[in-house]
Design a protein around this motif. Structure first.
Motif, PDB file in Angstrom:
ATOM      1  N   SER A 229      -8.479  -6.599  -3.780  1.00  0.00           N
ATOM      2  CA  SER A 229      -7.653  -5.810  -4.691  1.00  0.00           C
ATOM      3  C   SER A 229      -7.038  -6.674  -5.790  1.00  0.00           C
ATOM      4  N   ASN A 231      -4.253  -5.658  -7.140  1.00  0.00           N
ATOM      5  CA  ASN A 231      -2.844  -5.290  -7.047  1.00  0.00           C
ATOM      6  C   ASN A 231      -2.058  -6.490  -6.504  1.00  0.00           C
ATOM      7  N   GLU A 258      -5.512   4.786   2.938  1.00  0.00           N
ATOM      8  CA  GLU A 258      -6.271   5.361   1.822  1.00  0.00           C
ATOM      9  C   GLU A 258      -5.368   5.675   0.629  1.00  0.00           C
ATOM     10  N   GLN A 259      -4.053   5.738   0.880  1.00  0.00           N
ATOM     11  CA  GLN A 259      -3.123   6.042  -0.206  1.00  0.00           C
ATOM     12  C   GLN A 259      -2.836   4.811  -1.084  1.00  0.00           C
ATOM     13  N   ASP A 260      -3.218   3.634  -0.619  1.00  0.00           N
ATOM     14  CA  ASP A 260      -3.013   2.432  -1.424  1.00  0.00           C
ATOM     15  C   ASP A 260      -3.835   2.509  -2.707  1.00  0.00           C
ATOM     16  N   LYS A 261      -3.182   2.263  -3.822  1.00  0.00           N
ATOM     17  CA  LYS A 261      -3.889   2.314  -5.102  1.00  0.00           C
ATOM     18  C   LYS A 261      -4.258   0.898  -5.541  1.00  0.00           C
TER      19      LYS A 261
END
Length: 301
Positions: A229, A231, A258-261
């Motif tokens: 990532s 991020n 799965e909510q991690d952007k």
């Protein structure tokens, strides 16, 4: 990339998308083999790198010089020379539990060394310049695992070969009862099943997370995707190759959902690495500059 693992990855991806994402079978295949990913400029670069690196390794790299088997033989012979032969107890056949335990012990050693080397690639600026190539992928496919710089792989072969070989040599000498590693298709039985069930999906866009706390033991596809990532919250997380236990122990574990952007890549520099010239020559240039500055600072002191 052997067929059992390709088939296992495809089966798991289809089951996950079809059942969990609630898509039709046709839509599942479209999602898995998304043209935007498999024909992305970054993915095409991966294919080229895989072919070029394969040729380089076959022609230039003396991998046999750094094999753990050769190192273990040297260590064992050295111990035998200075301390004499080890007295091996004679048994007809080791118990299955002993073979399984020994096989688990072996893969844990290999995985810990891989974790340590991977950690150093991120923390040592000179090494990061070469490892950065792997993280420059904008999209991930199983072929992205071959997106590496030859120097990075070469250094990895040396360090892994020496460290793992030393441990194997010590085991060879001090384990005084006959026991062998259980393998399937030439692989450690534990690594075989880990690779079979989603191993190739660690480099993919299929975000599978293991249930409960299993991901704290075995690396899930999402665990490794988070490692790629861009991020900042995910930087220097999930260094494990097969097992997550080292990340948990040393505080580098990030479970993720799965909510991690997040997106893949190394920021603004990512697009530069669509070019093979950048992939192969920029890391060398930057690493030499780092080495030059390091020696200058030492001379000044």
């Amino acid at each position: 990339m052997q067929w059992p693992f390709l088939l296992g990855a495809l089966s798991m991806a289809i089951c996950f998308v079809y059942l969990y994402k609630d898509k039709s079978l046709l839509d599942s295949f479209k999602f898995i083999f998304c043209r935007k990913i498999w024909f992305h400029k970054s993915a095409v670069t991966d294919y080229k790198i895989a072919i070029i690196n394969g040729c380089i390794y076959a022609v230039l790299l003396p991998t046999s010089l750094f094999s753990s088997f050769e190192i273990s033989t040297v260590v064992h012979e050295t111990l035998t020379t200075y301390f004499g032969e080890s007295n091996i107890e004679q048994h007809t056949q080791p118990a299955l539990w002993a073979t399984l335990l020994f096989s688990l012990f072996i893969i844990l050693i290999v995985d810990f060394v891989s974790y340590l080397v991977h950690f150093l690639y991120h923390k040592v600026p000179f090494l990061w310049e070469f490892h950065k190539v792997h993280h420059s992928a904008r999209v991930l496919t199983p072929v992205s695992s071959f997106r590496t710089h030859p120097v990075s792989n070469w250094l990895g072969l040396i360090v892994n070969g020496i460290l793992i070989g030393m441990v194997f040599g010590l085991l060879k000498y001090f384990v005084t009862f006959p026991v062998s590693e259980l393998s399937l298709f030439g692989l450690n039985v534990f690594s075989f099943f880990i690779n079979l069930f989603g191993g190739l999906l660690t480099h993919s866009h299929i975000r599978i997370q293991w249930p409960a706390n299993i991901s704290k033991v075995i690396v899930s596809p999402l665990n490794h995707q988070i490692h790629h990532s861009n991020n900042p919250a995910h930087f220097d997380k999930n260094f494990g190759f097969w097992f997550s236990i080292w990340d948990v122990i040393f505080g580098t574990y990030y479970k993720g959902t799965e909510q991690d952007k997040f997106a893949f890549g190394i920021g603004k520099e990512t697009k530069d690495f669509y070019s093979l010239k950048t992939v192969y020559f920029r890391p060398v240039k930057n690493a030499l500059q780092i080495a030059k500055q390091f020696f200058k600072s030492r001379q000044a002191r």
